[in-house]
Design a protein around this motif. Structure first.
Motif, PDB file in Angstrom:
ATOM      1  N   UNK A 256     -33.237  34.323  38.508  1.00  0.00           N
ATOM      2  CA  UNK A 256     -34.227  34.382  39.586  1.00  0.00           C
ATOM      3  C   UNK A 256     -33.996  33.260  40.600  1.00  0.00           C
ATOM      4  N   UNK A 257     -33.775  32.079  40.077  1.00  0.00           N
ATOM      5  CA  UNK A 257     -33.635  30.933  40.976  1.00  0.00           C
ATOM      6  C   UNK A 257     -32.203  30.817  41.515  1.00  0.00           C
ATOM      7  N   UNK A 258     -31.241  31.202  40.692  1.00  0.00           N
ATOM      8  CA  UNK A 258     -29.836  31.054  41.089  1.00  0.00           C
ATOM      9  C   UNK A 258     -29.331  32.246  41.877  1.00  0.00           C
ATOM     10  N   UNK A 259     -29.441  33.448  41.272  1.00  0.00           N
ATOM     11  CA  UNK A 259     -28.772  34.608  41.879  1.00  0.00           C
ATOM     12  C   UNK A 259     -29.581  35.312  42.952  1.00  0.00           C
ATOM     13  N   UNK A 260     -30.877  35.495  42.681  1.00  0.00           N
ATOM     14  CA  UNK A 260     -31.599  36.479  43.498  1.00  0.00           C
ATOM     15  C   UNK A 260     -31.752  36.108  44.968  1.00  0.00           C
ATOM     16  N   UNK A 261     -31.978  34.826  45.302  1.00  0.00           N
ATOM     17  CA  UNK A 261     -32.057  34.539  46.741  1.00  0.00           C
ATOM     18  C   UNK A 261     -30.805  34.994  47.492  1.00  0.00           C
ATOM     19  N   UNK A 262     -29.623  34.769  46.906  1.00  0.00           N
ATOM     20  CA  UNK A 262     -28.413  35.162  47.635  1.00  0.00           C
ATOM     21  C   UNK A 262     -28.179  36.666  47.622  1.00  0.00           C
ATOM     22  N   UNK A 263     -28.643  37.339  46.575  1.00  0.00           N
ATOM     23  CA  UNK A 263     -28.503  38.796  46.572  1.00  0.00           C
ATOM     24  C   UNK A 263     -29.391  39.426  47.640  1.00  0.00           C
ATOM     25  N   UNK A 264     -30.336  38.646  48.153  1.00  0.00           N
ATOM     26  CA  UNK A 264     -31.179  39.134  49.253  1.00  0.00           C
ATOM     27  C   UNK A 264     -30.590  38.732  50.608  1.00  0.00           C
ATOM     28  N   UNK A 265     -29.405  38.137  50.610  1.00  0.00           N
ATOM     29  CA  UNK A 265     -28.716  37.820  51.867  1.00  0.00           C
ATOM     30  C   UNK A 265     -27.684  38.925  52.138  1.00  0.00           C
TER      31      UNK A 265
END
Ligand code: NLE
Ligand code: FE
Length: 396
Positions: A256-265
């Protein structure tokens, strides 16, 4: 080594069988299993099943040889262990990911004496309950809600607060931007672990990426395959409360903290899907290279930004100890170059001794694209966004 299986229809008695066996010997294959049975439709005939192992190159030669000698007319080649022969099996649609969630037996609290949860019965049973959800999950299901315990929420709070403090200085711009949006949406907050379902719908609106629950660390082949469909297989359990700031295995805080923000880019999401597409039907050696690249980019990547070095790797953004280590003088920094990065041995237990620095996420994506073209897959794949299917274009 590739494993392959043939089914032979022996119209010419045992002749074609012995010819195939001779050819396997010639190409240095090892027969693992051989059995015969009466043909279902014609009892006068025998079918033979041969399972064998040989190098990919020899396997392709063998098929060519059998085809030239006419033997292949009586032979059906079945894919096994995802072999890359003429028709390797791989998921063509997200629903087929129901078959792609094989676990690695690594860092399991039940099996690994060094795991902080090894002697914690309660942790192990909690983990089993959460894993059950992933085992039962089928394509199209909503992701079940988890009532996280007070301890689990506290672990999240500890990690979240330290990461939040380091983000402005050490995370790349793409990450900072989505992090802020997630805070504004009330999804990222200090006191509770976000639910996978709300993360999934947030990402879906941003890039089309969605989540499916995974029971633990998956094989590289299964994990990468899901990315081809813009699906991220995510664990749902929380790391042991004894080790909030670093764990060698994925847990939902890391995802959640590592992957998901960038998967929303959008740009990063595109790159993630391209690694996934490149992995479909690839040989074992190529999977190894792709997962090494994945490791040094998506997990532990650094990039330049206005003369400074920033982190975009999820393994760094979810573990503040390693984030500070990566950006210190201690480890080696090398420029990201897919051909050499793909061969770099990595270790997944401790902090990395080597990190690869990209010029930017965009530049990393371009370099990856150029490198991936030289893969030896005898076909091309394309994702059709209208049908959600992967289309295969034969090139040999
Ligand atoms: N070391 C990371 C963390 O503690 O969040 C997890 C890495 C998973 C590959
Ligand atoms: Fe990860």
């Amino acid at each position: 080594m590739q494993r392959a299986a043939f089914i032979l229809r022996m119209r010419e008695g045992m002749n074609s069988l012995s010819r195939v066996l001779k050819a396997i010997e010639k190409y240095q294959g090892a027969v693992l299993h051989l059995e015969t049975r009466p043909n279902k439709r014609d009892n006068g005939q025998l079918d033979a099943l041969i399972k064998m192992q040989m190098s990919r190159l020899n396997l392709l030669q063998l098929i060519k040889n059998l085809r030239q000698s006419g033997t292949l007319e009586h032979v059906t080649l079945l894919g096994e262990d995802n072999i890359s022969a003429k028709n390797p099996w791989f998921p063509r649609h997200a629903s087929e990911l129901d078959n792609c969630n094989h676990l690695m037996t690594k860092y399991e609290p039940d099996l690994d004496m060094n795991h902080p949860g090894f002697s914690d019965k309660e942790y192990r049973s909690r983990r089993k309950d959460i894993a059950e959800i992933a085992f039962k999950y089928k394509y199209g299901d909503a992701i079940p809600y988890i009532e996280y315990t007070e301890t689990e929420n506290k672990t999240w709070t500890a990690v979240y607060n330290t990461v939040k403090e380091l983000v402005p200085k050490h995370a790349c711009a793409e990450y900072r931007c989505v992090f802020k949006q997630l805070e504004e949406a009330g999804i990222f907050q200090a006191l509770r672990v976000p639910q996978l379902e709300e993360m999934s719908s947030f990402m879906k609106k941003a890039t089309g990426f969605t989540l499916r629950p995974a029971a633990g660390l998956l094989t590289a082949r299964d994990f990468l395959a899901s990315l081809a469909f813009r699906i991220f297989q995510s664990t749902q359990y929380v790391r042991h409360t004894k080790t909030p700031f670093h764990t060698p295995e994925p847990d939902c805080i890391h995802e959640i903290l590592g992957h998901m923000p960038l998967l929303a880019d959008p740009s990063f999401a595109q790159f993630s899907q391209e690694i996934g597409l490149a992995s479909l039907g690839a040989s074992d050696q190529e999977i190894e290279k792709l997962s090494t690249i994945y490791w040094f980019t998506v997990e532990f990547g650094l990039c330049k930004e206005a003369g400074e070095t920033k982190a975009y790797g999820a393994g760094l953004l979810s573990a503040y100890g390693e984030l500070l280590h990566a950006l210190s003088e201690k480890p080696e920094h090398r420029p990201f170059d897919p051909a050499s990065t793909a061969l770099q041995a990595y270790q997944d237990q401790e902090y990395q001794p080597v990190y690869f620095v990209a010029e930017s996420i965009e530049d990393m994506k371009d370099k990856f694209r150029r490198w991936v073209c030289q893969m030896s897959r005898p076909f091309e794949v394309r994702f059709n966004p209208h049908t959600g299917r992967v289309e295969v274009l034969d090139s040999v």
